[in-house]
Design an enzyme around this catalytic site. Structure first.
Site, PDB file in Angstrom:
ATOM      1  N   ASP A 144      -8.741   4.554   9.464  1.00 46.27           N
ATOM      2  CA  ASP A 144      -8.947   5.997   9.366  1.00 46.27           C
ATOM      3  C   ASP A 144     -10.378   6.405   9.707  1.00 46.27           C
ATOM      4  O   ASP A 144     -10.603   7.319  10.474  1.00 46.27           O
ATOM      5  CB  ASP A 144      -8.618   6.479   7.950  1.00 46.27           C
ATOM      6  CG  ASP A 144      -7.167   6.921   7.832  1.00 46.27           C
ATOM      7  OD1 ASP A 144      -6.527   7.139   8.872  1.00 46.27           O
ATOM      8  OD2 ASP A 144      -6.684   7.044   6.695  1.00 46.27           O
ATOM      9  N   ARG A 169       0.857  -1.194   0.000  1.00 45.81           N
ATOM     10  CA  ARG A 169       0.000   0.000   0.000  1.00 45.81           C
ATOM     11  C   ARG A 169       0.889   1.238   0.000  1.00 45.81           C
ATOM     12  O   ARG A 169       1.755   1.394   0.868  1.00 45.81           O
ATOM     13  CB  ARG A 169      -0.897  -0.009   1.244  1.00 45.81           C
ATOM     14  CG  ARG A 169      -1.753   1.235   1.432  1.00 45.81           C
ATOM     15  CD  ARG A 169      -2.495   1.109   2.761  1.00 45.81           C
ATOM     16  NE  ARG A 169      -3.359   2.240   3.047  1.00 45.81           N
ATOM     17  CZ  ARG A 169      -2.973   3.336   3.695  1.00 45.81           C
ATOM     18  NH1 ARG A 169      -1.721   3.462   4.080  1.00 45.81           N
ATOM     19  NH2 ARG A 169      -3.826   4.303   3.942  1.00 45.81           N
ATOM     20  N   ASP A 206       1.211   4.761   0.837  1.00 48.24           N
ATOM     21  CA  ASP A 206       0.570   5.790   1.646  1.00 48.24           C
ATOM     22  C   ASP A 206       1.123   7.156   1.276  1.00 48.24           C
ATOM     23  O   ASP A 206       2.332   7.328   1.113  1.00 48.24           O
ATOM     24  CB  ASP A 206       0.828   5.514   3.133  1.00 48.24           C
ATOM     25  CG  ASP A 206       0.198   6.557   4.025  1.00 48.24           C
ATOM     26  OD1 ASP A 206      -1.033   6.503   4.219  1.00 48.24           O
ATOM     27  OD2 ASP A 206       0.927   7.438   4.521  1.00 48.24           O
ATOM     28  N   GLU A 250      -2.879   4.635  -2.404  1.00 46.48           N
ATOM     29  CA  GLU A 250      -3.970   5.099  -1.548  1.00 46.48           C
ATOM     30  C   GLU A 250      -4.251   6.562  -1.839  1.00 46.48           C
ATOM     31  O   GLU A 250      -3.369   7.416  -1.707  1.00 46.48           O
ATOM     32  CB  GLU A 250      -3.581   4.918  -0.070  1.00 46.48           C
ATOM     33  CG  GLU A 250      -4.689   5.260   0.902  1.00 46.48           C
ATOM     34  CD  GLU A 250      -4.533   6.620   1.570  1.00 46.48           C
ATOM     35  OE1 GLU A 250      -5.443   6.998   2.331  1.00 46.48           O
ATOM     36  OE2 GLU A 250      -3.532   7.304   1.329  1.00 46.48           O
TER      37      GLU A 250
END
Length: 548
Positions: free
Chosen positions: A372, A266, A268, A309
């Site tokens: 989140d 992922r 970020d 992301e």
């Protein structure tokens, strides 16, 4: 990469360590529920932001051991791990080398020297940083008020501004009378009084220069120098993509993640990484895509799939751009769409989104809750804004929270709540939401607290202070908490659904989906190689059945 269900948790979310999670997943109650595990980055050597401020990608000695990773692999789980492209911690070896060696550091340009970046594009201020020309920053997006700068002290006493998009904190040590006595050549009694004033100022959030120096005017400059020379920092410092050392570092990180057993990485905060004077400072084009392509070429060496992301309104079609360029993307629309479908007894928007993904070949990781919050403003352009606001208000009425960015309401893209609480802590709604998620396109990702039907943790928010709104959905579960939860039907039935999703061949590679809606009902049918799985749901009664 398998398309089975993926667990999502911090390494200390379930029991306290990654070893505790591995032990839980080895229990018979959890058998077959997961095929992958997204471990959030506090599994690494980190300091802030629950892991998203990385010091190094070594495993955290407190939370994880290499044998824990191997235990997860023994279960047949592959891993999804984070790579934070935009920044590293102030405490990273690279930034600490700068603080110790200044201009002589090999990492002098590993991070972005604000003044060098804006040289020729602004005016030097008395405070020692360049104020960029107004026309170059008028469209730039900053995550906090003011310029994104952290002034750091070099060994020669200079203050040098470095680009700092996210968190920062400057800490001063307590003034010690003996140190002041020696440094300022004053008597102990005087030093004791002055130390008290300096410490009072620091405790009040002031800088040493703002202390009361009445009667000590002659030694003010020297006293401030003593304090400033010893200041310490916390924060996430932006990396300089123009430095070859940064790209060497990127390659090493990808290799490390692959060695841990990652199949998905992922990315970020990737959209903040490329920076150019005058551009938006977020999703700059073509820089963002050029950067992603370079990272992808590196990742391919290690057989890694990238998952960038990004939060953006549906109307901006960023998800489509990512898909067109061959990337997987997060389905940040699904959490809100499912709440909308359940609360309005209307599956029309779910059907439209499922069909769009099928028609356009959009590959996603989907979810309900996550670390989140619940994305809602991503839905702009997909459902009417008044309807979005109605859902936000409903989640807040049920105990959810919103952080307003820069004091502006409704520009922050997530509502903080557990998914179970957002559904009114209703077991039938939670089970229906899970079934809908598992029948929508994408690789399903399951937030651990959703699985255990966790409710809003308002006490954790209060303990965490002004910036603690996200803790509402990050409760660390003890072994006793999980033992109790595993006796609840809402948890047991979710686990049954996850096992079904992992083992039913109708969801295999090349599977095709059709979605039908009629009144308050919705039906999903997956077909693959002669196998069929069908979900027939009533969005008004929250009842559903599965035929396979």
């Amino acid at each position: 990469m398998n398309n089975g269900v993926m667990l999502n948790a911090y390494p200390d979310s379930m029991g306290g360590t990654l070893g505790d999670i591995a032990a839980l997943l080895h229990r018979k109650e959890m058998a077959g529920a997961f095929r992958s595990f997204y471990i959030l980055p506090s599994v690494f050597n980190t300091d802030l932001d629950r892991g998203f401020s990385v010091i190094s990608y070594d495993l955290s000695h407190l939370m994880a051991k290499r044998e824990d990773i191997e235990s997860l692999k023994d279960l047949g789980l592959d891993l999804k791990l984070d790579f934070i492209l935009n920044h590293l911690s102030v405490l990273s070896p690279q930034f600490q080398d700068i603080l110790q060696k200044g201009d002589q550091s090999a990492y002098r340009d590993f991070f972005i020297d604000w003044n060098k970046f804006w040289e020729g594009h602004g005016t030097m201020t008395e405070a020692g940083y360049v104020q960029p020309d107004a026309d170059l920053i008028k469209d730039m997006f900053f995550r906090k008020p003011g310029l994104p700068i952290l002034m750091v002290r070099f060994p020669d006493g200079r203050n040098v501004p470095y680009w700092n998009t996210f968190y920062q904190e400057v800490r001063y040590p307590q003034a010690d009378p003996q140190d002041l006595m020696q440094a300022l050549s004053i008597q102990y009694g005087e030093a004791d009084v002055l130390a008290g004033r300096l410490n009072s100022a620091i405790a009040a959030g002031k800088k040493p220069a703002e202390a009361d120096f009445t009667g000590f005017e002659a030694c003010r400059e020297a006293a401030v120098e003593v304090m400033e020379s010893r200041r310490r920092y916390l924060g996430q410092m932006d990396l300089n993509l123009r430095s070859p050392l940064v790209w060497d570092y990127y390659d090493q990180v990808l290799k490390t993640l692959a060695d841990y057993g990652a199949s998905i990485v992922r990315l970020d905060a990737f959209a903040y990484a490329p920076k150019t004077p005058g551009l938006r400072n977020f999703m700059n084009e073509p820089d963002t895509w050029d950067t992603l392509e370079k990272i992808r070429q590196m990742a391919e060496k290690y057989h890694l799939t990238l998952l960038p992301e990004i939060h953006a309104a549906y109307s901006e079609h960023s998800y489509q751009t990512l898909a067109d360029k061959g990337y997987m993307t997060y389905d940040f629309f699904l959490p809100g769409l499912i709440i909308d479908a359940i609360e309005h007894h209307d599956g029309g928007y779910l059907k439209q989104w499922a069909e769009e993904q099928q028609e356009k070949g959009i590959r996603t990781v989907n979810m309900l809750g996550c670390h989140d919050g619940i994305p809602m403003l991503d839905l702009k352009g997909m459902i009417p804004e008044a309807r979005i606001q109605e859902l936000i208000d409903l989640i807040i009425e049920r105990g959810g929270m919103i952080k307003n960015l820069h004091g502006q309401k409704n520009v922050y893209y997530q509502v903080n709540a557990t998914y179970y609480s957002a559904l009114g802590a209703n077991d039938k709604k939670m089970l229906l939401a899970r079934a809908l998620q598992l029948f929508m396109p994408g690789k399903p990702q399951v937030w651990y607290l959703d699985l255990f039907a966790g409710e809003n943790d308002l006490a954790a928010v209060q303990r965490s202070g002004a910036a603690g709104h996200k803790e509402i959905n990050r409760t660390n579960l003890t072994q006793a908490d999980m033992d109790a939860a595993l006796t609840k039907p809402v948890v047991q039935k979710q686990l049954d659904l996850l096992r079904f999703r992992n083992t039913c061949p109708a969801f295999g590679d090349g599977a095709k989906l059709t979605v039908e809606t009629e009144g308050e009902g919705i039906t999903f049918t997956w077909c693959c190689d002669g196998h069929t799985a069908k979900l027939i749901a009533d969005l008004a009664t929250y009842d559903f059945r599965i035929e396979a």
